[in-house]
Scaffold this active site. Structure first.
Site, short mmCIF file in Angstrom:
data_model
loop_
_atom_site.label_atom_id
_atom_site.label_comp_id
_atom_site.label_asym_id
_atom_site.label_seq_id
_atom_site.Cartn_x
_atom_site.Cartn_y
_atom_site.Cartn_z
N LYS A 53 -0.68 -0.15 -10.83
CA LYS A 53 -0.30 -1.27 -11.03
C LYS A 53 -0.44 -2.09 -12.83
CE LYS A 53 -0.34 -3.69 -6.18
NZ LYS A 53 -0.59 -3.78 -5.15
N GLN A 97 -5.85 -8.15 -4.97
CA GLN A 97 -5.24 -6.54 -3.90
C GLN A 97 -6.31 -6.61 -2.44
OE1 GLN A 97 -3.28 -3.78 -4.90
NE2 GLN A 97 -3.82 -3.27 -3.08
N ASP A 120 2.60 -11.93 -4.94
CA ASP A 120 3.32 -11.23 -4.03
C ASP A 120 3.74 -11.27 -2.91
OD1 ASP A 120 1.45 -8.12 -4.08
OD2 ASP A 120 -0.44 -9.20 -3.37
#
Ligand code: NDP
Length: 286
Positions: A53, A97, A120
């Protein structure tokens, strides 16, 4: 006739170049899109994802900030960091994460991310907005799958779409996105009866189960669009999808490979979400 591959790498490159162009335009207007990535613990797969990422951000011109915390981090400490990033006007996206260590309540942490910075698309408000069809940050994996389906030119409206898996991050939002495109959607899970028969009626089949080769060739309708979300480490040490690729390729019209399918698209969609979040927070249009 063997299926046509839906090349996730090529599509992802397109999505990232769109994000890079939008990012450059925002920078010209004085906004530097910035993604904060938070990693708790030493999980090797998570470390690879985070590194990916951060690299993607660099490619797109997005600033990234990495926050690596030890596995012993308490929930209060993590919430304090998320709270600080939430307040920081230079940070437009916050990504924690997953999975988090077992002693931390994931939902509490996700809920602490302000919806406008939730790139997200997992926070309760974004989930609710998606359900209502309101503008929101769409979760990266299902949004990437949708873009892959659309890339085939398939008219989704009225098609039988079957999603195998009902997780909050893949299966359920995938079903909602297909429903919003007017597909007739069936969601299957571990208690589903006659799963093979249901899959055989799918014009669009999305597999998000987490079991290598779970979707066998006889479960694929001839001419179907098959999207394989699964990432499974096989006994051979390599990555495999949920779909028996060779068998499905004999039946499907379009099929995603693993690796090189949904994975790269998921990462690319995150870049698009981050730039869009930066634009919204700066009151700029893309
Ligand atoms: P989860 O484990 O959260 O969900 C799996 C789903 O599969 C559940 O809904 C479960 O049903 C269902 N399932 C399990 N066994 C069966 C069965 N025998 N028959 C029917 N349904 C079954 O997984 P995720 O959704 O998080 O991920 C799914 C896969 O996708 C994994 O391989 C993961 O690594 C991969 N993934 C890939 C991403 C990418 O970018 N390519 C991103 C995210 C995930 P039930 O609810 O009844 O238990």
């Amino acid at each position: 006739m063997p299926a046509q591959l839906i090349d996730g790498k090529t599509l992802a490159a397109q999505v990232k170049s769109e994000a890079a162009a939008a990012c450059a335009a925002l920078r010209q207007k004085g906004t530097v899109p910035c993604l904060a990535v938070v990693l708790v613990g030493e999980d090797p797969a998570s470390q690879v994802y985070v590194r990916g990422k951060v690299n993607d951000c660099a490619q797109c011109g997005i600033e990234s900030r990495e926050h690596r915390l030890p596995a012993s981090t308490t929930q209060a400490e993590l919430l304090a960091l998320v709270g600080m990033l939430a307040q920081d006007p230079a940070v437009h996206g916050i990504l924690v994460q997953l999975p988090l260590p077992a002693h931390i309540d994931e939902q509490a942490v996700i809920s602490a991310i302000p919806p406008e910075k939730d790139v997200d698309g997992f926070s309760p408000l974004n989930v609710g907005r998606m359900q209502l069809g309101q503008p929101c940050c769409l979760p990266c994996t299902p949004a990437g799958c949708l873009r892959m389906i659309e890339s085939t030119g398939t008219d989704i409206g009225g098609k039988n779409a079957v999603v195998v898996g009902r997780s909050n991050i893949v299966g359920k939002p995938m079903a909602l996105l297909l429903l919003a495109k007017n597909a007739t959607v069936t969601v299957c899970h571990s208690k589903t009866q006659d799963l093979a028969g249901i899959c055989r009626r799918a014009d669009i089949l999305v597999a998000a189960v987490g079991r290598q080769g779970f979707i066998t060739g006889d479960m694929v309708k001839p001419g179907a669009v098959v999207i394989d979300v699964g990432i499974n480490r096989g006994a051979d040490g390599r990555l495999h999808g949920d779909v028996d690729f060779a068998a499905a390729a004999e039946k499907a019209a379009y099929l995603t490979p693993v690796p090189g399918g949904v994975g790269p698209m998921t990462r690319a969609m995150l870049m698009g979400n981050t730039v869009a979040a930066a634009a919204r927070q700066s009151g700029l249009s893309l």
